[in-house]
Design a protein around this motif. Structure first.
Motif, PDB file in Angstrom:
ATOM      1  N   GLN A  13       0.823  -1.196   0.000  1.00 33.91           N
ATOM      2  CA  GLN A  13       0.000   0.000   0.000  1.00 33.91           C
ATOM      3  C   GLN A  13       0.860   1.249   0.000  1.00 33.91           C
ATOM      4  O   GLN A  13       2.026   1.220   0.406  1.00 33.91           O
ATOM      5  CB  GLN A  13      -0.923   0.009   1.213  1.00 33.91           C
ATOM      6  CG  GLN A  13      -1.967  -1.092   1.218  1.00 33.91           C
ATOM      7  CD  GLN A  13      -2.907  -0.997   2.403  1.00 33.91           C
ATOM      8  OE1 GLN A  13      -2.583  -0.411   3.428  1.00 33.91           O
ATOM      9  NE2 GLN A  13      -4.085  -1.578   2.259  1.00 33.91           N
ATOM     10  N   ALA A  14       0.299   2.337  -0.467  1.00 33.07           N
ATOM     11  CA  ALA A  14       1.005   3.607  -0.465  1.00 33.07           C
ATOM     12  C   ALA A  14       1.515   3.924   0.937  1.00 33.07           C
ATOM     13  O   ALA A  14       0.804   3.750   1.926  1.00 33.07           O
ATOM     14  CB  ALA A  14       0.104   4.718  -0.971  1.00 33.07           C
ATOM     15  N   GLY A  15       2.752   4.380   1.000  1.00 27.48           N
ATOM     16  CA  GLY A  15       3.387   4.681   2.267  1.00 27.48           C
ATOM     17  C   GLY A  15       4.216   3.552   2.836  1.00 27.48           C
ATOM     18  O   GLY A  15       5.015   3.784   3.752  1.00 27.48           O
ATOM     19  N   ASP A  16       4.044   2.353   2.318  1.00 22.44           N
ATOM     20  CA  ASP A  16       4.807   1.200   2.799  1.00 22.44           C
ATOM     21  C   ASP A  16       6.221   1.207   2.236  1.00 22.44           C
ATOM     22  O   ASP A  16       6.584   2.040   1.407  1.00 22.44           O
ATOM     23  CB  ASP A  16       4.104  -0.094   2.412  1.00 22.44           C
ATOM     24  CG  ASP A  16       2.867  -0.369   3.240  1.00 22.44           C
ATOM     25  OD1 ASP A  16       2.635   0.343   4.231  1.00 22.44           O
ATOM     26  OD2 ASP A  16       2.128  -1.310   2.891  1.00 22.44           O
ATOM     27  N   SER A  17       7.004   0.232   2.680  1.00 19.85           N
ATOM     28  CA  SER A  17       8.390   0.094   2.254  1.00 19.85           C
ATOM     29  C   SER A  17       8.644  -1.288   1.684  1.00 19.85           C
ATOM     30  O   SER A  17       7.982  -2.264   2.044  1.00 19.85           O
ATOM     31  CB  SER A  17       9.347   0.335   3.428  1.00 19.85           C
ATOM     32  OG  SER A  17       9.231   1.644   3.936  1.00 19.85           O
ATOM     33  N   VAL A  64      12.948   9.916  -6.796  1.00 21.35           N
ATOM     34  CA  VAL A  64      13.121   8.981  -5.686  1.00 21.35           C
ATOM     35  C   VAL A  64      14.076   9.491  -4.619  1.00 21.35           C
ATOM     36  O   VAL A  64      14.248   8.818  -3.592  1.00 21.35           O
ATOM     37  CB  VAL A  64      13.591   7.602  -6.180  1.00 21.35           C
ATOM     38  CG1 VAL A  64      12.635   7.054  -7.234  1.00 21.35           C
ATOM     39  CG2 VAL A  64      15.011   7.671  -6.729  1.00 21.35           C
ATOM     40  N   LYS A  65      14.670  10.641  -4.822  1.00 24.11           N
ATOM     41  CA  LYS A  65      15.592  11.185  -3.833  1.00 24.11           C
ATOM     42  C   LYS A  65      14.894  11.358  -2.494  1.00 24.11           C
ATOM     43  O   LYS A  65      13.782  11.855  -2.416  1.00 24.11           O
ATOM     44  CB  LYS A  65      16.154  12.526  -4.302  1.00 24.11           C
ATOM     45  CG  LYS A  65      17.220  12.428  -5.369  1.00 24.11           C
ATOM     46  CD  LYS A  65      17.745  13.805  -5.750  1.00 24.11           C
ATOM     47  CE  LYS A  65      18.827  13.710  -6.804  1.00 24.11           C
ATOM     48  NZ  LYS A  65      19.312  15.049  -7.224  1.00 24.11           N
ATOM     49  N   GLY A  66      15.577  10.935  -1.448  1.00 26.89           N
ATOM     50  CA  GLY A  66      15.016  11.031  -0.116  1.00 26.89           C
ATOM     51  C   GLY A  66      14.124   9.877   0.266  1.00 26.89           C
ATOM     52  O   GLY A  66      13.750   9.752   1.439  1.00 26.89           O
ATOM     53  N   ARG A  67      13.763   9.029  -0.692  1.00 23.47           N
ATOM     54  CA  ARG A  67      12.898   7.884  -0.424  1.00 23.47           C
ATOM     55  C   ARG A  67      13.587   6.545  -0.680  1.00 23.47           C
ATOM     56  O   ARG A  67      13.333   5.575   0.034  1.00 23.47           O
ATOM     57  CB  ARG A  67      11.629   7.955  -1.276  1.00 23.47           C
ATOM     58  CG  ARG A  67      10.773   9.188  -1.018  1.00 23.47           C
ATOM     59  CD  ARG A  67       9.417   9.088  -1.709  1.00 23.47           C
ATOM     60  NE  ARG A  67       9.547   8.987  -3.161  1.00 23.47           N
ATOM     61  CZ  ARG A  67       9.091   7.967  -3.884  1.00 23.47           C
ATOM     62  NH1 ARG A  67       8.459   6.959  -3.290  1.00 23.47           N
ATOM     63  NH2 ARG A  67       9.236   7.968  -5.206  1.00 23.47           N
ATOM     64  N   PHE A  68      14.433   6.488  -1.698  1.00 18.32           N
ATOM     65  CA  PHE A  68      15.113   5.248  -2.066  1.00 18.32           C
ATOM     66  C   PHE A  68      16.581   5.344  -1.683  1.00 18.32           C
ATOM     67  O   PHE A  68      17.192   6.414  -1.769  1.00 18.32           O
ATOM     68  CB  PHE A  68      15.017   4.989  -3.569  1.00 18.32           C
ATOM     69  CG  PHE A  68      13.640   4.642  -4.076  1.00 18.32           C
ATOM     70  CD1 PHE A  68      12.512   4.776  -3.272  1.00 18.32           C
ATOM     71  CD2 PHE A  68      13.477   4.187  -5.373  1.00 18.32           C
ATOM     72  CE1 PHE A  68      11.249   4.462  -3.748  1.00 18.32           C
ATOM     73  CE2 PHE A  68      12.227   3.867  -5.861  1.00 18.32           C
ATOM     74  CZ  PHE A  68      11.110   4.007  -5.052  1.00 18.32           C
ATOM     75  N   SER A  85       8.309   5.084   1.741  1.00 15.86           N
ATOM     76  CA  SER A  85       7.248   6.021   1.364  1.00 15.86           C
ATOM     77  C   SER A  85       6.785   5.792  -0.064  1.00 15.86           C
ATOM     78  O   SER A  85       6.677   6.724  -0.871  1.00 15.86           O
ATOM     79  CB  SER A  85       7.735   7.462   1.550  1.00 15.86           C
ATOM     80  OG  SER A  85       8.118   7.712   2.883  1.00 15.86           O
ATOM     81  N   LEU A  86       6.495   4.561  -0.389  1.00 16.09           N
ATOM     82  CA  LEU A  86       6.134   4.207  -1.757  1.00 16.09           C
ATOM     83  C   LEU A  86       4.832   4.872  -2.186  1.00 16.09           C
ATOM     84  O   LEU A  86       3.908   5.047  -1.386  1.00 16.09           O
ATOM     85  CB  LEU A  86       6.022   2.695  -1.896  1.00 16.09           C
ATOM     86  CG  LEU A  86       7.373   1.974  -1.968  1.00 16.09           C
ATOM     87  CD1 LEU A  86       7.205   0.488  -1.692  1.00 16.09           C
ATOM     88  CD2 LEU A  86       8.017   2.188  -3.334  1.00 16.09           C
ATOM     89  N   LYS A  87       4.792   5.223  -3.457  1.00 19.76           N
ATOM     90  CA  LYS A  87       3.651   5.879  -4.062  1.00 19.76           C
ATOM     91  C   LYS A  87       3.112   5.017  -5.199  1.00 19.76           C
ATOM     92  O   LYS A  87       3.851   4.219  -5.774  1.00 19.76           O
ATOM     93  CB  LYS A  87       4.053   7.250  -4.621  1.00 19.76           C
ATOM     94  CG  LYS A  87       4.711   8.182  -3.620  1.00 19.76           C
ATOM     95  CD  LYS A  87       5.202   9.447  -4.308  1.00 19.76           C
ATOM     96  CE  LYS A  87       5.884  10.377  -3.334  1.00 19.76           C
ATOM     97  NZ  LYS A  87       6.391  11.601  -4.014  1.00 19.76           N
ATOM     98  N   GLN A 119       8.427  -7.352  -9.986  1.00 17.01           N
ATOM     99  CA  GLN A 119       7.273  -6.469 -10.027  1.00 17.01           C
ATOM    100  C   GLN A 119       7.034  -5.812  -8.681  1.00 17.01           C
ATOM    101  O   GLN A 119       6.980  -6.482  -7.642  1.00 17.01           O
ATOM    102  CB  GLN A 119       6.017  -7.245 -10.441  1.00 17.01           C
ATOM    103  CG  GLN A 119       4.732  -6.422 -10.428  1.00 17.01           C
ATOM    104  CD  GLN A 119       4.673  -5.408 -11.543  1.00 17.01           C
ATOM    105  OE1 GLN A 119       4.947  -5.743 -12.703  1.00 17.01           O
ATOM    106  NE2 GLN A 119       4.324  -4.163 -11.209  1.00 17.01           N
ATOM    107  N   VAL A 120       6.864  -4.504  -8.700  1.00 21.06           N
ATOM    108  CA  VAL A 120       6.463  -3.734  -7.532  1.00 21.06           C
ATOM    109  C   VAL A 120       5.134  -3.072  -7.851  1.00 21.06           C
ATOM    110  O   VAL A 120       5.020  -2.345  -8.835  1.00 21.06           O
ATOM    111  CB  VAL A 120       7.506  -2.669  -7.158  1.00 21.06           C
ATOM    112  CG1 VAL A 120       6.982  -1.768  -6.040  1.00 21.06           C
ATOM    113  CG2 VAL A 120       8.810  -3.327  -6.747  1.00 21.06           C
ATOM    114  N   THR A 121       4.141  -3.330  -7.037  1.00 28.12           N
ATOM    115  CA  THR A 121       2.826  -2.736  -7.221  1.00 28.12           C
ATOM    116  C   THR A 121       2.437  -2.012  -5.941  1.00 28.12           C
ATOM    117  O   THR A 121       2.420  -2.614  -4.864  1.00 28.12           O
ATOM    118  CB  THR A 121       1.771  -3.798  -7.565  1.00 28.12           C
ATOM    119  OG1 THR A 121       2.164  -4.501  -8.748  1.00 28.12           O
ATOM    120  CG2 THR A 121       0.415  -3.150  -7.796  1.00 28.12           C
ATOM    121  N   VAL A 122       2.117  -0.739  -6.067  1.00 24.77           N
ATOM    122  CA  VAL A 122       1.757   0.086  -4.926  1.00 24.77           C
ATOM    123  C   VAL A 122       0.314   0.537  -5.112  1.00 24.77           C
ATOM    124  O   VAL A 122       0.000   1.267  -6.050  1.00 24.77           O
ATOM    125  CB  VAL A 122       2.672   1.309  -4.784  1.00 24.77           C
ATOM    126  CG1 VAL A 122       2.334   2.079  -3.513  1.00 24.77           C
ATOM    127  CG2 VAL A 122       4.132   0.881  -4.778  1.00 24.77           C
TER     128      VAL A 122
END
Length: 124
Positions: A13-17, A64-68, A85-87, A119-122
């Motif tokens: 879900q959005a916000g997860d890691s 992705v700076k600051g998140r990845f 903080s995935l979107k 695969q990454v699904t958010v």
């Protein structure tokens, strides 16, 4: 020849890691340049981050700076992409890539070896 195998993708879900792994084999990679790219259907492959194996020179995409965060485990010959903080717009197939020598570059054409993708699904 460098063999790369990505893993760690999934549905979140959005916000997860998530932490993606890229295990390398087939030769020494301590001198390699490593890149992470992502691609969604109908769009061009997008640069995410590129780094020397040591992590001494790392270049992140603005999106992705600051998140990845790029990291590596020398003993396991594995590099990681920590994604926080995935979107929903991060949804894509993520690929790791390598070049045995050279400078850090953001262009996919710079890299000689590619993994199969994960695969990454958010979801929103």
């Amino acid at each position: 020849q460098v063999d790369l195998v990505e893993s760690g993708g999934g549905l979140v879900q959005a916000g997860d890691s998530l932490r993606l792994s890229c295990a390398a084999s087939g030769g020494t990679i301590s001198s390699c340049v490593i890149g992470w790219f992502r691609q969604v259907p109908g769009k061009e492959r997008e640069f995410v981050v590129a780094s020397s194996w040591s992590g001494g020179s790392t270049n992140y995409a603005d999106s992705v700076k600051g998140r990845f965060t790029f990291s590596r485990d020398n003993a396991k010959n594995t590099v990681y992409l920590q994604m926080n903080s995935l979107k929903p717009e991060d949804t894509a197939v993520y690929y790791c890539a390598a070049r045995k020598s050279g400078l850090v570059r953001t262009s996919e054409s710079w890299y000689d070896y590619w993994g199969q993708g994960t695969q990454v699904t958010v979801s929103s």
